[in-house]
Write a protein that holds these residues in place. Structure first.
Motif, PDB file in Angstrom:
ATOM      1  N   ASN A  58       0.417  -1.180  -0.084  1.00 14.38           N
ATOM      2  CA  ASN A  58       0.081   0.010   0.252  1.00 14.38           C
ATOM      3  C   ASN A  58       0.420   1.286   0.041  1.00 14.38           C
ATOM      4  O   ASN A  58       1.665   1.152  -0.030  1.00 14.38           O
ATOM      5  CB  ASN A  58      -0.609   0.062   0.794  1.00 14.38           C
ATOM      6  N   THR A  71      -0.311  -1.078  -6.294  1.00 13.26           N
ATOM      7  CA  THR A  71      -1.768  -0.787  -6.452  1.00 13.26           C
ATOM      8  C   THR A  71      -1.529   0.763  -5.318  1.00 13.26           C
ATOM      9  O   THR A  71      -1.804  -0.105  -4.219  1.00 13.26           O
ATOM     10  CB  THR A  71      -2.713  -1.277  -6.800  1.00 13.26           C
ATOM     11  N   GLN A 117      -2.175   4.678 -11.715  1.00 12.24           N
ATOM     12  CA  GLN A 117      -2.590   5.166 -11.051  1.00 12.24           C
ATOM     13  C   GLN A 117      -4.203   4.856 -11.472  1.00 12.24           C
ATOM     14  O   GLN A 117      -5.486   3.617 -10.865  1.00 12.24           O
ATOM     15  CB  GLN A 117      -2.247   4.792  -9.532  1.00 12.24           C
ATOM     16  N   LYS A 163      -5.104   2.187 -13.545  1.00  8.64           N
ATOM     17  CA  LYS A 163      -5.922   1.091 -12.533  1.00  8.64           C
ATOM     18  C   LYS A 163      -7.392   1.320 -11.277  1.00  8.64           C
ATOM     19  O   LYS A 163      -7.746  -0.031 -11.387  1.00  8.64           O
ATOM     20  CB  LYS A 163      -4.863   0.502 -11.593  1.00  8.64           C
ATOM     21  N   GLN A 167     -10.506  -1.907 -11.427  1.00  5.74           N
ATOM     22  CA  GLN A 167     -11.291  -2.189 -10.229  1.00  5.74           C
ATOM     23  C   GLN A 167     -12.147  -1.880 -10.167  1.00  5.74           C
ATOM     24  O   GLN A 167     -13.451  -2.883 -10.070  1.00  5.74           O
ATOM     25  CB  GLN A 167      -9.947  -1.949  -8.772  1.00  5.74           C
ATOM     26  N   TRP A 219      -7.179  -6.813   0.117  1.00 12.61           N
ATOM     27  CA  TRP A 219      -6.245  -6.182  -1.074  1.00 12.61           C
ATOM     28  C   TRP A 219      -7.625  -5.019  -1.742  1.00 12.61           C
ATOM     29  O   TRP A 219      -7.101  -4.465  -2.335  1.00 12.61           O
ATOM     30  CB  TRP A 219      -5.244  -6.407  -1.446  1.00 12.61           C
ATOM     31  N   ASP A 234      -8.214  -1.302  -2.123  1.00 13.19           N
ATOM     32  CA  ASP A 234      -8.270  -0.272  -3.365  1.00 13.19           C
ATOM     33  C   ASP A 234      -9.516   0.448  -4.395  1.00 13.19           C
ATOM     34  O   ASP A 234     -10.016   1.306  -4.882  1.00 13.19           O
ATOM     35  CB  ASP A 234      -8.187  -1.281  -4.833  1.00 13.19           C
TER      36      ASP A 234
END
Length: 288
Positions: A68, A97, A169, A172, A176, A237, A241
């Motif tokens: 993290n 991430t 990022q 990403k 998610q 996790w 995220d």
């Protein structure tokens, strides 16, 4: 071939670093648990170092995949951090991430020391890492990306520059957000099929060939039906995220109602004791 350091040997980082060694790169690894670094060297060769700084010394590229924002700061900053050991002109590639905020913060520190920085979160999970089939979404200057991409290719199915630092990022987060709603929909579909007395395998064989088909459906339906949740990215996790996604949405003025709802469903799974289950465990909330 490049001289590289790899920091963080979790279920994703361990095989990623292995692909680098198999591709012929000179690899030095670091892991907070030294035993795991020793196990990696025993399997793949190369070397391990006791600190990120020592691992990064002399490396052309330093790649990391940790947990993290705080973990990333710890491996990059301070007297034992990677930045302290990197030579001017070297590039740090972060596969963790994390928030776009910490990415931009660390990229600025790197630039002040004459270092390059590429944020390069990955998608594909443990299986993608083991098979060298990760999707890698990158942010950074074109020059830094061009130096990093040939090395990243060792474990990537696709590696693309999405824009300046932070763009990887943000991409990403899109990934998610898309997965969260998709897995919940799949969980509800399978639970509905069971209630209707249908054979889940037959249902999936038919509907996966049409508009409902997805990677999650093809690869996770059987284990979801059996209640087996040890096959990928952990709920703990995923909640980390999704918190990043929801915080960024507030800053951008974006609206993510489904993401916010599914985040709470994952909280239910955690309360069931499933924090280390994979993300397909959303089905465990639903009655059989």
């Amino acid at each position: 071939m490049a001289k590289v350091a790899f920091l963080g040997l979790g279920v994703i980082g361990f095989p990623m670093a292995g692909h680098l060694a198999a591709a012929g790169h000179q690899v030095t690894v670091y892991n907070r648990s030294g035993a795991k670094a020793e196990a990696w060297v025993a399997r793949h060769g190369g070397a391990h170092a006791p600190t990120p700084r020592q691992a990064a010394e002399g490396a052309d590229l330093v790649l990391c995949c940790v947990g993290n924002d705080d973990d990333l700061r710890q491996v990059c900053l301070g007297p034992d951090g990677a930045f302290a050991g990197m030579a001017r002109g070297a590039v740090l590639v972060d596969h963790t991430t994390v928030s776009a905020q910490v990415t931009r913060e660390l990229a600025q520190v790197a630039a002040q020391s004459g270092l390059g920085y590429v944020d390069a979160p990955v998608s594909g999970g443990q299986a993608g890492a083991e098979n060298g089939q990760l999707s890698v979404m990158c942010g950074g200057t074109q020059a830094d990306f061009d130096r990093a991409a040939p090395v990243i290719d060792a474990y990537a199915k696709i590696c693309r520059r999405m824009g300046e630092v932070g763009a990887g990022q943000m991409t990403k987060m899109c990934n998610q957000i898309a997965i969260a709603g998709l897995v919940q929909g799949l969980a509800e579909s399978l639970a509905f099929a069971r209630k209707a007395g249908l054979d889940v395998t037959d249902v999936v064989e038919v509907i996966s060939q049409g508009a409902a088909g997805s990677w999650q459906m093809v690869n996770r339906h059987a284990t979801m039906d059996r209640g087996e949740f040890e096959h990928g990215f952990a709920v703990d996790w995923m909640r980390k995220d999704l918190a990043i996604c929801l915080q960024a949405a507030d800053q951008l003025g974006a609206v993510l109602p489904v993401t916010a709802l599914v985040d709470q469903f994952y909280k239910d799974v955690q309360l069931m004791g499933g924090g280390r289950w994979d993300t397909s465990s959303l089905i465990a909330r639903l009655p059989r």
